[in-house]
Design a protein around this motif. Sequence first.
Motif, short mmCIF file in Angstrom:
data_model
loop_
_atom_site.label_atom_id
_atom_site.label_comp_id
_atom_site.label_asym_id
_atom_site.label_seq_id
_atom_site.Cartn_x
_atom_site.Cartn_y
_atom_site.Cartn_z
N MET A 21 0.85 -1.20 0.00
CA MET A 21 0.00 0.00 0.00
C MET A 21 0.89 1.25 0.00
O MET A 21 1.88 1.29 0.70
CB MET A 21 -0.89 -0.02 1.25
N ILE A 22 0.47 2.22 -0.82
CA ILE A 22 1.26 3.45 -0.98
C ILE A 22 0.42 4.64 -0.51
O ILE A 22 -0.77 4.69 -0.80
CB ILE A 22 1.62 3.68 -2.48
N ARG A 23 1.03 5.56 0.19
CA ARG A 23 0.32 6.79 0.55
C ARG A 23 1.14 7.97 0.03
O ARG A 23 2.35 8.02 0.22
CB ARG A 23 0.18 6.87 2.07
N GLU A 24 0.45 8.90 -0.66
CA GLU A 24 1.14 10.05 -1.23
C GLU A 24 0.52 11.35 -0.72
O GLU A 24 -0.67 11.37 -0.38
CB GLU A 24 1.01 10.06 -2.75
N GLY A 25 1.28 12.40 -0.70
CA GLY A 25 0.74 13.69 -0.32
C GLY A 25 1.76 14.79 -0.48
O GLY A 25 2.90 14.53 -0.86
N SER A 26 1.32 16.00 -0.22
CA SER A 26 2.22 17.14 -0.32
C SER A 26 1.63 18.30 0.48
O SER A 26 0.41 18.47 0.49
CB SER A 26 2.39 17.55 -1.78
N ILE A 27 2.47 19.01 1.19
CA ILE A 27 2.02 20.26 1.80
C ILE A 27 3.07 21.33 1.53
O ILE A 27 4.21 21.03 1.22
CB ILE A 27 1.81 20.14 3.33
N ASN A 28 2.64 22.57 1.63
CA ASN A 28 3.56 23.69 1.41
C ASN A 28 4.05 24.23 2.74
O ASN A 28 3.27 24.42 3.66
CB ASN A 28 2.87 24.80 0.62
N ILE A 29 5.35 24.45 2.81
CA ILE A 29 5.93 24.95 4.05
C ILE A 29 6.63 26.28 3.76
O ILE A 29 7.44 26.36 2.85
CB ILE A 29 6.96 23.95 4.62
N PRO A 30 6.28 27.32 4.54
CA PRO A 30 6.92 28.63 4.32
C PRO A 30 8.22 28.77 5.12
O PRO A 30 8.30 28.34 6.27
CB PRO A 30 5.87 29.61 4.86
N PHE A 31 9.22 29.36 4.50
CA PHE A 31 10.49 29.65 5.19
C PHE A 31 10.84 31.12 5.02
O PHE A 31 10.44 31.75 4.03
CB PHE A 31 11.62 28.78 4.61
N LEU A 32 11.53 31.66 5.99
CA LEU A 32 11.95 33.06 5.93
C LEU A 32 13.37 33.15 6.49
O LEU A 32 13.56 33.09 7.70
CB LEU A 32 10.99 33.94 6.75
N TYR A 33 14.34 33.23 5.59
CA TYR A 33 15.74 33.19 6.01
C TYR A 33 16.34 34.58 6.14
O TYR A 33 16.17 35.41 5.24
CB TYR A 33 16.57 32.39 5.00
N ALA A 34 17.05 34.80 7.24
CA ALA A 34 17.77 36.06 7.42
C ALA A 34 19.13 35.94 6.72
O ALA A 34 19.86 34.98 6.94
CB ALA A 34 17.97 36.35 8.90
N ALA A 35 19.45 36.92 5.87
CA ALA A 35 20.74 36.90 5.18
C ALA A 35 21.87 37.22 6.14
O ALA A 35 23.02 36.88 5.89
CB ALA A 35 20.73 37.90 4.03
#
Lengths: 136, 384, 150
Positions: free
Chosen positions: A1-15
């Motif tokens: 059995m296979i389970r697939e998915g995707s979510i979006n993750i926000p990142f905010l990097y300091a230079a």
Amino acid sequence: MIREGSINIPFLYAAGKAGSEFLVALRDRQQLLGSHCPACARTVAPARAFCPGCGGEEMPSVDIGPGAALVSWTDVPGRGVFALVRPDGADNAMLHKLLGPAEGLRPGSRLRAVFADERQGHITDIEGFEILGEGS
Amino acid sequence: MRPVAIIGTGQTDHARRRDDVSQPELVREAASRALTDAGLRPADLDAVVIANMELFEGRAMPELWVGEGAFANGKPCMKVATGGTSGTSSCIAGFHQAASGLFDVVLVVGFEKHSEGHTQTGMALTDPFWDRAVASGALGNFALSISQYMAERGVTEEQAARVAVKSRRNAARNPHAHLKDADATVDDVLNSKLLAHPVRLMDMCPQSDGAAAIVVASADRARELCPRPAWVKAAATRHEQPYIGDIERRLLTMRTLKDASRSVYAAAGITEPLQQFDVAEIYEPVTYAELAWYEILGFCPEGEAGRLIEDGVTEMGGELPVNPSGGVLSANPVGATGVIRMAEAASQILGRAGAHQVEGAETALVTGYGVYAWADAAILGSAA
Amino acid sequence: MSERISVAIEMAQGWRYSSGDAMARFSEGLRRKRIEALQCGGCRRRYLPPRPVCGNCHLPLSDWVPVSDKGTLEAWTVVFLPFLDARTGEVRDGPYGMGLIRLDGSDATLNHYLAENDPARLAVGMRVRAVWREELRGAMDDILHFEILP
């Protein structure tokens, strides 16, 4: 059995200190910045807060480029030519894109940084490096 | 294995967002301060261990990116990532490296910049077949176990609130802490926002940006470099089965913490922890956990943790000050948090803890806590 | 203080996981409202989620035992803070109840949602029962939540 998915993750990097200075110079002055280590007598690109060689933290910023020499490159179908380029005045190379076909390139080929018309303090403020010709 | 000691520590100022520095620059702040504290130059380091939970920042190979900040160029360098125990486990890895004889001086640096990613999402990425559909992260996990602990041991919300008050008051004397409040009251805690019953905002650890470092040295180098090293008397780490439902009566039994602590107690001859330890820096992710750990660590019999906090036994000036630094409740950059515990305990032995120094501290307990299950324990002492 | 630059990036985190045989059988069972655990022949522990090897004895597991969809509430909370649903990335608003449920016939507890979200009406030791989704898909969320039994 296979389970697939995707979510979006926000990142905010300091230079950070050196990174911010580098990006502001790109945006406001269309200028590449490196950092010079007096102890190692070496300039690194892009600007950074400490020397990769000796670890020293006295690293004044210096203008480098816009001229640059090609170190190595790869042609990625559909995505363009990626290259390690050594800006004039720097002792190491940085990764960016080449504006133009990979034909006729050789280590040492002369390049020049091309800046975007609309700049926002991002590495893509450098549109890429145009190919001027063969180096000496 | 040869004896090893901690001879220097360094911390950044921990805060909600440290956007004045990049991740490598943040790491450098702590690493540089630890080297200065130990009186060393970068070239004196033989190896570097880094602790970080990279999923939180979404950056692959952080040990490569921040390695320069940790003086790791051209040296052996590895990373430890075991949730909340990352920091204590990386310190223990550093102890092993020096104790084995492979290296004489090892730098351990932990860091996290929670402000740069999405910690809640990282915590929720659990087993997709089993509990991802019902994951509620660290907060839900803690809150779930607390009802059981309260029901069985009679711990009250007021007693938990006293832990929060102690923590934020202690933090007010720690220049590095993220959350400080010298005037915090039990009412402030009980009136703070309810996050997940019965856990309120002030019961919970924050998400911080920060880094911490220690310098570990072999016995010979430690004696040479440091007038009063913090000797590692014993250290242990324990892992658990993978699912929250595998762990019976979690806060009540916490078998990993019990096993790890009993292992180091036996090695260091600790039979009466409350009397024999002068100070403890324990990993308390939530107020109720600190109370549960009092019982697990044998500071008091089961069911008496509430009395311990009410009687002020674990306050500064009490019989066993617990978390003079303000603890995890006052600063929590996860990859650094365990290193902070170790650095704080070492500073107490080194006599360099400043305004939150426990006078004459000679024996210190350190614990780590990871995900909902893992635990580390270590004992530091002033005598080799 | 000089200008501070930050770079915002939104990254899609995708995955494709294989369940293994034990979890495949368990998940198929859910389609028929059947819950099964694997029992260790050594320590007799009945494992949920089912897995191929006992974590305590390290013996291979192959004895399937039936587990009820009723159980006892071992621990509970009501979450008020909006929390991210890791299946979708969407926010799940509070308050919602959550419990650790020991299903009759299992030694492990199951972490799941509760139909009740009033802290005053929840207590350790309460009896609960699974409320199943109408259209079963062979996944843990075929159980919508657990309701408190009188």
